[in-house]
Design a protein around this motif. Structure first.
Motif, short mmCIF file in Angstrom:
data_model
loop_
_atom_site.label_atom_id
_atom_site.label_comp_id
_atom_site.label_asym_id
_atom_site.label_seq_id
_atom_site.Cartn_x
_atom_site.Cartn_y
_atom_site.Cartn_z
N ARG A 78 3.63 2.88 2.79
CA ARG A 78 3.94 1.69 1.99
C ARG A 78 3.34 1.81 0.59
N PHE A 79 2.10 2.33 0.53
CA PHE A 79 1.48 2.54 -0.78
C PHE A 79 2.31 3.52 -1.61
N TYR A 80 2.83 4.56 -0.96
CA TYR A 80 3.63 5.57 -1.66
C TYR A 80 4.85 4.93 -2.32
N ILE A 81 5.51 4.03 -1.59
CA ILE A 81 6.69 3.36 -2.16
C ILE A 81 6.30 2.56 -3.39
N ARG A 82 5.26 1.75 -3.27
CA ARG A 82 4.84 0.92 -4.40
C ARG A 82 4.33 1.77 -5.58
N PRO B 144 11.19 11.03 -6.12
CA PRO B 144 11.24 12.16 -5.18
C PRO B 144 12.02 11.79 -3.92
N GLN B 145 12.47 12.80 -3.21
CA GLN B 145 13.24 12.59 -2.00
C GLN B 145 12.44 11.82 -0.95
N ARG B 146 11.13 12.06 -0.94
CA ARG B 146 10.29 11.36 0.03
C ARG B 146 10.33 9.85 -0.18
N PHE B 147 10.43 9.41 -1.43
CA PHE B 147 10.52 7.99 -1.74
C PHE B 147 11.75 7.38 -1.06
N HIS B 148 12.89 8.02 -1.18
CA HIS B 148 14.13 7.49 -0.60
C HIS B 148 14.05 7.46 0.92
N ALA B 149 13.41 8.48 1.50
CA ALA B 149 13.26 8.50 2.97
C ALA B 149 12.41 7.33 3.45
N LEU B 150 11.35 7.01 2.72
CA LEU B 150 10.48 5.91 3.12
C LEU B 150 11.10 4.55 2.83
N VAL B 151 11.87 4.44 1.75
CA VAL B 151 12.58 3.20 1.48
C VAL B 151 13.60 2.91 2.59
N ALA B 152 14.22 3.95 3.12
CA ALA B 152 15.16 3.76 4.22
C ALA B 152 14.45 3.20 5.45
N ARG B 153 13.16 3.47 5.59
CA ARG B 153 12.40 2.98 6.75
C ARG B 153 11.83 1.59 6.51
N TYR B 154 11.23 1.36 5.32
CA TYR B 154 10.50 0.12 5.08
C TYR B 154 11.22 -0.85 4.14
N GLY B 155 12.25 -0.37 3.47
CA GLY B 155 12.87 -1.18 2.45
C GLY B 155 12.19 -0.98 1.11
N ARG B 156 12.78 -1.53 0.06
CA ARG B 156 12.20 -1.40 -1.28
C ARG B 156 11.16 -2.51 -1.45
N LEU B 157 9.92 -2.18 -1.22
CA LEU B 157 8.84 -3.16 -1.17
C LEU B 157 8.53 -3.72 -2.55
N ALA B 158 8.13 -5.00 -2.57
CA ALA B 158 7.69 -5.62 -3.82
C ALA B 158 6.26 -5.20 -4.11
N PRO B 159 5.88 -5.19 -5.39
CA PRO B 159 4.48 -4.86 -5.71
C PRO B 159 3.54 -5.87 -5.07
N LEU B 160 2.35 -5.42 -4.70
CA LEU B 160 1.35 -6.33 -4.15
C LEU B 160 0.84 -7.25 -5.24
N ALA B 161 0.58 -8.50 -4.86
CA ALA B 161 0.02 -9.46 -5.82
C ALA B 161 -1.36 -9.00 -6.24
N ASP B 162 -1.63 -9.19 -7.52
CA ASP B 162 -2.95 -8.81 -8.05
C ASP B 162 -3.88 -10.01 -7.91
N VAL B 163 -4.64 -10.02 -6.83
CA VAL B 163 -5.51 -11.15 -6.51
C VAL B 163 -6.93 -10.83 -6.94
N ASP B 164 -7.48 -11.69 -7.77
CA ASP B 164 -8.87 -11.52 -8.21
C ASP B 164 -9.78 -12.29 -7.26
N LEU B 165 -10.56 -11.57 -6.46
CA LEU B 165 -11.42 -12.18 -5.45
C LEU B 165 -12.84 -12.40 -5.94
N ARG B 166 -13.08 -12.14 -7.21
CA ARG B 166 -14.42 -12.36 -7.74
C ARG B 166 -14.69 -13.86 -7.85
N PRO B 167 -15.93 -14.30 -7.63
CA PRO B 167 -16.26 -15.72 -7.76
C PRO B 167 -16.07 -16.19 -9.20
N LEU B 168 -15.73 -17.49 -9.35
CA LEU B 168 -15.60 -18.06 -10.69
C LEU B 168 -16.93 -17.99 -11.41
#
Length: 426
Positions: free
Chosen positions: A304-308, A319-343
């Motif tokens: 999944r990381f490879y696709i993103r 690369p061809q590997r990208f298309h093979a993995l998209v066929a398995r997992y779908g075209r994944l959306a980017p992960l949300a950039d969550v800032d977990l640091r305290p205010l």
């Protein structure tokens, strides 16, 4: 007449000294050693000699075999012999030793100056019973290696490290029994030289090529499958591989399951986690990477990381590997950039009696710091006030939380903009 230092010492001399009755007055138990009694013709031992079946004689200055009858009497039961860091310059002396040790399975000759020596015809027959042979840092030429392997029908492990090889001389006869080849710390930079190892040792299960600066793998898929049909493990640490295409070619070895690949230029721009994920995603059949098992969960995370990782690449560069993995997992959306640091700060409403005002808080400060900040505002010393925190989102559903502990940081209370601070006198 040569002095003893110039002539070197014999195997018999060293054994007699190291395992003399003075050093080993008592037998160490059944199966540990052998007892050799003095012969009528005389012997270097007086009464008995405790000699183990695993004989380690490294760094003893040995250059010659000595009396062959004594070698046979001393070593008939020996199965492993370590002669590393000695002074052997003549293969014939080593042949004399081995011809009198019929059960020898393992021989280590590392760090002996054997570069200019060769064996007389028939001399290699004495090596025929070996299964493991170590020739590290002997600078033994390939012709001599081939002479030995052709006479050792059941050789399984061969160590040729630190011999300054920059090429491989092809042997006319394959050594099909070999399963493990250590050839690290040489100068084999061209794949054309490495491929000869597959031709000479078609039964290889493990190939250790670390520290050779191999620059690339130039070989078609079908040829790679034929070259190393039984290869299960390969070590390419500190090679010069710089393209993902070289990594993908490892998939063409039909039985490859273990890979070690660290210290290569290709992976330098990435973090440790990114390196592992990208490698796992590129090598779907590998079950052990750099010594760690690849679990099913890790493989899915890596793919999944490879696709993103490739989402921003132009379509024609994916690369061809990208298309093979998209066929398995779908075209994944980017992960949300969550800032977990305290205010770091919050704007709160301060209440004291009938008075209220807006107050800016630094959330990295402690409760004790807050009381100091409030002292001029509420006109109370710190030890005469109680401070409470009210979560505005919860309103008064919960009782106000007293800030009791002077050393506790304010951010640990999860204070946010709009919350309230209540001060009452003690």
């Amino acid at each position: 007449m040569e002095s003893e230092n110039e002539a070197g010492r014999t195997l018999v001399q060293v054994i007699s000294e190291k395992y003399s009755p003075d050093n080993f007055p008592y037998c160490r138990g059944p199966g540990v050693g052998v007892v050799i009694r003095t012969s009528p013709q005389g012997s270097p031992v007086k009464d008995r000699l405790n000699l183990p079946c695993v004989l380690v004689l490294d760094g003893c200055g040995i250059s010659h075999a000595g009396d062959e009858e004594e070698v046979a009497r001393f070593c008939a039961h020996v199965v492993e012999l370590d002669l590393s860091h000695n002074q052997f310059k003549d293969w014939s002396e080593i042949s004399k030793i081995l011809s009198n040790i019929p059960h020898l399975d393992f021989l280590n000759l590392s760090m002996n100056p054997l570069k200019g020596s060769s064996l007389e015809p028939g001399g290699a027959e004495a090596f025929s019973g070996l299964r493991r042979l170590v020739l590290n840092n002997t600078h033994v030429p390939w012709d001599m290696v081939h002479t030995l392997t052709q006479e050792i029908p059941e050789l399984e492990e061969l160590f040729l490290c630190l011999n300054e090889y920059d090429s491989v001389n092809l042997s006319p006869v394959a050594c099909s029994s070999l399963r493990l080849l250590h050839i690290t710390d040489n100068q084999l930079q061209q794949w054309g030289e490495v491929r000869k190892l597959g031709l000479m040792y078609p039964g290889l299960s493990s190939l250790i090529l670390a520290n050779n600066s191999l620059s690339s793998i130039h070989e078609p898929e079908d040829s790679l499958q034929r070259l190393f049909p039984n290869l299960h493990s390969i070590n390419l640490h500190n090679s010069g591989l710089s393209y993902w295409e070289d990594i993908e070619k490892l998939n063409f070895f039909p039985k490859l399951r273990e890979v070690r690949l660290m210290g290569i230029p290709l992976l330098q721009p990435y973090t440790d986690q990114e390196r592992r994920y990208l490698m796992v995603a590129h090598l779907p059949s590998v079950t052990v990477l750099n010594g760690s098992v690849v679990t099913d969960g890790e493989r899915e995370d890596a793919e999944r990381f490879y696709i993103r990782h490739h989402l921003d690449c132009p379509e024609d560069e994916l690369p061809q590997r990208f298309h093979a993995l998209v066929a398995r997992y779908g075209r994944l959306a980017p992960l949300a950039d969550v800032d977990l640091r305290p205010l770091s700060s919050a704007q709160v409403e301060l209440h004291f009696g009938d008075h209220s005002e807006q107050l800016a808080l630094r959330l990295d400060q402690t409760v004790a710091d807050l009381k100091k900040q409030l002292r001029p505002v509420v006109q109370l010393p710190a030890n005469k006030m109680r401070v409470y925190y009210i979560d505005r989102q919860l309103g008064y559903a919960l009782a106000p939380q007293e800030l009791k502990y002077g050393s506790r940081a304010l951010h640990s209370y999860s204070i946010r903009d709009g919350d309230e601070i209540l001060v009452v006198p003690k």
